[in-house]
Design a protein around this motif. Structure first.
Motif, short mmCIF file in Angstrom:
data_model
loop_
_atom_site.label_atom_id
_atom_site.label_comp_id
_atom_site.label_asym_id
_atom_site.label_seq_id
_atom_site.Cartn_x
_atom_site.Cartn_y
_atom_site.Cartn_z
N ILE A 1 0.86 -1.19 0.00
CA ILE A 1 0.00 0.00 0.00
C ILE A 1 0.89 1.23 0.00
N GLY A 2 0.64 2.14 -0.93
CA GLY A 2 1.45 3.34 -1.04
C GLY A 2 0.66 4.61 -0.83
N SER A 3 1.36 5.64 -0.35
CA SER A 3 0.77 6.97 -0.22
C SER A 3 1.92 7.99 -0.28
N LYS A 4 1.55 9.25 -0.37
CA LYS A 4 2.59 10.28 -0.46
C LYS A 4 3.37 10.39 0.84
N THR A 5 2.64 10.35 1.98
CA THR A 5 3.27 10.44 3.29
C THR A 5 2.63 9.44 4.24
N LYS A 6 3.25 9.23 5.40
CA LYS A 6 2.72 8.30 6.40
C LYS A 6 1.32 8.71 6.85
N ASP A 7 1.08 10.00 6.98
CA ASP A 7 -0.21 10.49 7.47
C ASP A 7 -1.37 10.15 6.55
N LEU A 8 -1.07 9.81 5.30
CA LEU A 8 -2.13 9.52 4.33
C LEU A 8 -2.42 8.04 4.17
N GLU B 1 -2.79 -5.22 8.14
CA GLU B 1 -1.78 -6.08 8.77
C GLU B 1 -2.42 -7.35 9.33
N ALA B 2 -3.64 -7.23 9.83
CA ALA B 2 -4.32 -8.35 10.47
C ALA B 2 -4.73 -9.44 9.48
N VAL B 3 -4.91 -9.08 8.21
CA VAL B 3 -5.43 -10.06 7.25
C VAL B 3 -4.46 -10.44 6.13
N SER B 4 -3.32 -9.77 6.06
CA SER B 4 -2.37 -10.07 4.99
C SER B 4 -1.25 -10.97 5.50
N GLY B 5 -0.68 -11.76 4.58
CA GLY B 5 0.47 -12.57 4.95
C GLY B 5 1.67 -11.69 5.23
N ASN B 6 1.93 -10.77 4.30
CA ASN B 6 3.01 -9.78 4.45
C ASN B 6 2.47 -8.43 4.00
N TYR B 7 2.70 -7.42 4.81
CA TYR B 7 2.20 -6.07 4.52
C TYR B 7 3.39 -5.13 4.34
N TYR B 8 3.40 -4.41 3.20
CA TYR B 8 4.51 -3.52 2.89
C TYR B 8 4.00 -2.10 2.62
N PRO B 9 4.06 -1.22 3.62
CA PRO B 9 3.67 0.17 3.38
C PRO B 9 4.78 0.92 2.64
N CYS B 10 4.38 1.84 1.79
CA CYS B 10 5.35 2.64 1.03
C CYS B 10 4.96 4.12 1.11
N THR B 11 5.94 4.97 1.20
CA THR B 11 5.67 6.42 1.17
C THR B 11 6.59 7.08 0.16
N ASP B 12 6.01 7.97 -0.64
CA ASP B 12 6.81 8.67 -1.66
C ASP B 12 7.94 9.47 -1.05
N ASP B 13 7.68 10.06 0.14
CA ASP B 13 8.70 10.92 0.75
C ASP B 13 9.65 10.14 1.68
N GLY C 1 8.01 3.16 6.22
CA GLY C 1 8.04 1.96 5.39
C GLY C 1 9.05 2.06 4.27
N HIS C 2 8.71 1.48 3.14
CA HIS C 2 9.57 1.52 1.95
C HIS C 2 9.59 2.93 1.38
N ALA C 3 10.76 3.44 1.12
CA ALA C 3 10.90 4.79 0.55
C ALA C 3 10.80 4.71 -0.97
N GLY C 4 9.68 5.18 -1.49
CA GLY C 4 9.52 5.17 -2.94
C GLY C 4 8.14 4.73 -3.37
N MET C 5 7.98 4.63 -4.69
CA MET C 5 6.70 4.25 -5.28
C MET C 5 6.42 2.76 -5.05
N VAL C 6 5.15 2.39 -5.21
CA VAL C 6 4.78 0.98 -5.04
C VAL C 6 5.49 0.10 -6.07
N THR C 7 5.78 0.65 -7.25
CA THR C 7 6.44 -0.14 -8.30
C THR C 7 7.84 -0.56 -7.86
N THR C 8 8.55 0.30 -7.15
CA THR C 8 9.90 -0.09 -6.70
C THR C 8 9.83 -1.17 -5.63
N MET C 9 8.73 -1.18 -4.86
CA MET C 9 8.54 -2.24 -3.87
C MET C 9 8.25 -3.56 -4.57
#
Length: 295
Positions: free
Chosen positions: A138-145, A153-165, A169-177
């Motif tokens: 799941i990606g967003s511009k910032t953590k607050d969004l 997290e409760a229903v996924s096997g692995n959860y990877y948050p991404c933030t553009d800034d 989580g992962h720094a960058g777009m969802v595509t780089t993740m």
């Protein structure tokens, strides 16, 4: 009337509501949507179903105000009601139609962007309830969004948050993740991408290169929700489809995203709508779903 049981502000500009709608809750499945109207003169607003509770008879919707109607809608509180709450509409996710044992053998990746996390959640929850572990980005511009983090997290096997800034989580777009997970040896059988059209476009460009079949949900282009207005007309391969009656899910590698994004911009003005109607002729809209339209 359909009573609002809970109204909550999730971020600066994203809102959640639990609505009492027993009939919709009894029949809906992940991937479908509803159309709401605040009052008799109100605009029809298509919204993806984020969650449902069949026993309680409730539907959860999440929305981001983008126009006059949704700006008014965010002011509604618990105890207020919608005049109309129509659904379920559209087709359920195609994955839930598959044999469960076969589904368990697949490695599935869900990718959501922004408010797209809302329609991703019911599909991931359904998978979890049926013993299917999936990876979720799941990606967003910032953590607050970011929204629905604890729930995801409760229903996924692995959860990877991404933030553009890079604030969380992962720094960058969802595509780089996605690239990072594949480089680490993950071999996905299917990807489901839901979010802004530009995000889905670039996810599909990447997954096509990686050889991962990809499903997209084209709910961002809906306006009327019945095929009458022509707003959600799109090319899927050589065929003309309408997201609200033929979808909202399609093969992402066949969707003409550039055309869909151009139409979305043109549809915002009266002149643009007139040009589209003239250019597209008998294929401009898909009808109400019952009369056959003029496809």
């Amino acid at each position: 009337m359909y009573k609002i049981l809970r109204a909550e502000q999730l971020t600066a500009n994203i809102f959640l509501m639990d609505v009492e709608a027993p009939r919709v809750a009894r029949h809906c499945e992940p991937g479908q949507f509803v159309i709401v109207k605040m009052d008799e003169k109100g605009e029809r607003i298509p919204l993806t179903i984020c969650d449902y509770d069949r026993e309680a008879g409730t539907i959860t919707i999440i929305f981001q105000p983008v126009g006059a109607s949704t700006m008014k809608m965010k002011e509604l509180k618990a105890g207020d009601s919608f005049r109309d709450f129509t659904g379920p509409l559209g087709n359920p996710s195609e994955l839930i139609e598959e044999d469960i044992e076969e589904l368990k053998k697949k490695k599935i990746l869900f990718v959501g962007g922004g408010v797209g996390a809302a329609p991703v959640y019911p599909q991931v929850k359904w998978m979890h309830e049926h013993g299917v572990d999936v990876d979720v980005i799941i990606g967003s511009k910032t953590k607050d969004l970011l929204i629905l983090e604890k729930e995801m997290e409760a229903v996924s096997g692995n959860y990877y948050p991404c933030t553009d800034d890079g604030s969380y989580g992962h720094a960058g777009m969802v595509t780089t993740m996605v690239e990072e997970l594949v480089e680490k040896g993950n071999k996905y059988d299917v990807c489901v991408a839901i979010g802004p059209m530009i995000m889905m476009k670039f996810v599909c460009l990447l997954t096509k290169k990686l050889g991962i079949p990809t499903i997209v949900s084209m709910n961002p282009i809906m306006v009327d929700g019945t095929g009458m207005c022509g707003a959600c007309r799109l090319h899927v391969g050589d065929e003309i489809k309408f997201a609200c009656v033929d979808g909202p899910e399609f093969d992402g590698h066949l969707v003409n995203f550039d055309e869909a994004m151009k139409r979305q911009q043109m549809y915002k003005t009266e002149e643009g709508r007139a040009i589209l109607k003239l250019q597209e002729g008998d294929t401009h809209h898909g009808g109400c779903g019952h009369c056959g339209g003029d496809k």
